[in-house]
Design a protein around this motif. Structure first.
Motif, PDB file in Angstrom:
ATOM      1  N   LEU A 127      -1.736 -16.300  36.707  1.00 57.25           N
ATOM      2  CA  LEU A 127      -0.119 -17.157  36.719  1.00 57.25           C
ATOM      3  C   LEU A 127       0.777 -15.880  37.150  1.00 57.25           C
ATOM      4  N   ALA A 128       0.987 -14.930  36.049  1.00 57.19           N
ATOM      5  CA  ALA A 128       2.326 -14.210  36.567  1.00 57.19           C
ATOM      6  C   ALA A 128       1.293 -12.902  37.769  1.00 57.19           C
ATOM      7  N   SER A 129       0.136 -12.550  37.615  1.00 52.86           N
ATOM      8  CA  SER A 129       0.007 -11.778  38.769  1.00 52.86           C
ATOM      9  C   SER A 129      -0.093 -13.243  40.341  1.00 52.86           C
ATOM     10  N   LEU A 130      -0.142 -13.720  39.961  1.00 57.20           N
ATOM     11  CA  LEU A 130      -0.982 -14.949  41.407  1.00 57.20           C
ATOM     12  C   LEU A 130       1.134 -14.384  41.838  1.00 57.20           C
ATOM     13  N   ARG A 131       2.256 -14.952  40.997  1.00 59.91           N
ATOM     14  CA  ARG A 131       3.503 -15.358  41.287  1.00 59.91           C
ATOM     15  C   ARG A 131       3.701 -14.255  41.449  1.00 59.91           C
ATOM     16  N   LEU A 132       3.184 -12.473  41.753  1.00 54.93           N
ATOM     17  CA  LEU A 132       4.028 -11.489  41.713  1.00 54.93           C
ATOM     18  C   LEU A 132       2.957 -10.705  43.451  1.00 54.93           C
ATOM     19  N   LEU A 133       1.997 -10.917  43.386  1.00 56.84           N
ATOM     20  CA  LEU A 133       1.851 -11.070  44.895  1.00 56.84           C
ATOM     21  C   LEU A 133       1.987 -11.647  45.837  1.00 56.84           C
TER      22      LEU A 133
END
Length: 166
Positions: A127-133
């Motif tokens: 989820l952290a990478s998806l939010r960043l992207l």
């Protein structure tokens, strides 16, 4: 270009002396949780990966070390034009390092490469990478199940794309 500077970071080309720092995050179970391979068990695993990642001469790669306070803390880049990825040592998570590095790298990528967009393949549990992207403007283009088999576990993929700015 061999260096990209932001307020806190230096994105730079790897040097041989970076191998121990790279092994530190590539061997971290936390950092590698959503990676396409298990954590590196030894330097014998990291060394050939490091060579291929940074020194292969492959024109489909544009890989950088992320440096914070003089320490190599991550890797960011394009490993299979135009597929984007990044990994950080868990010690620097939650400090905006990934966002700062990604913004700088994306600007570089569009300036340096004649690509229509940058793509990403992310484990939907990350989820952290998806939010960043998402903050960078990446949009979901599709999903697939059971795309990676890592350490006895099937992982799925969310595919994203950031189109070249007009």
């Amino acid at each position: 270009m061999n260096e990209i500077r932001t307020d806190r970071l230096v994105l730079r080309r790897a040097v041989a002396a970076d191998l121990p720092a790279v092994h530190a995050f590539m061997s971290s179970p936390s950092a590698m949780r959503y990676w396409s391979t298990p954590p590196h068990e030894s330097m014998a695993v990291t060394a050939p990966w490091f060579q291929a990642q940074f020194f292969s001469g492959d024109p489909g790669r544009d890989e950088w070390i992320i440096e914070l306070d003089g320490r190599a803390v991550g890797n960011i880049g394009i490993w299979n034009m135009p597929e984007f990825g990044f990994i950080l040592h868990p010690d620097v998570w939650g400090r905006g390092v990934a966002t700062e590095a990604a913004r700088a790298f994306v600007d570089h990528a569009f300036g340096a490469h004649p690509i229509d967009g940058i793509t990403a393949d992310v484990d939907p549990r990350n989820l952290a990478s998806l939010r960043l992207l998402g903050r960078l403007g990446f949009a979901e283009t599709g999903r697939a199940e059971r795309t990676f088999h890592v350490a006895g576990e099937w992982c799925d993929s969310v595919y994203l794309k950031l189109s070249r700015p007009a």
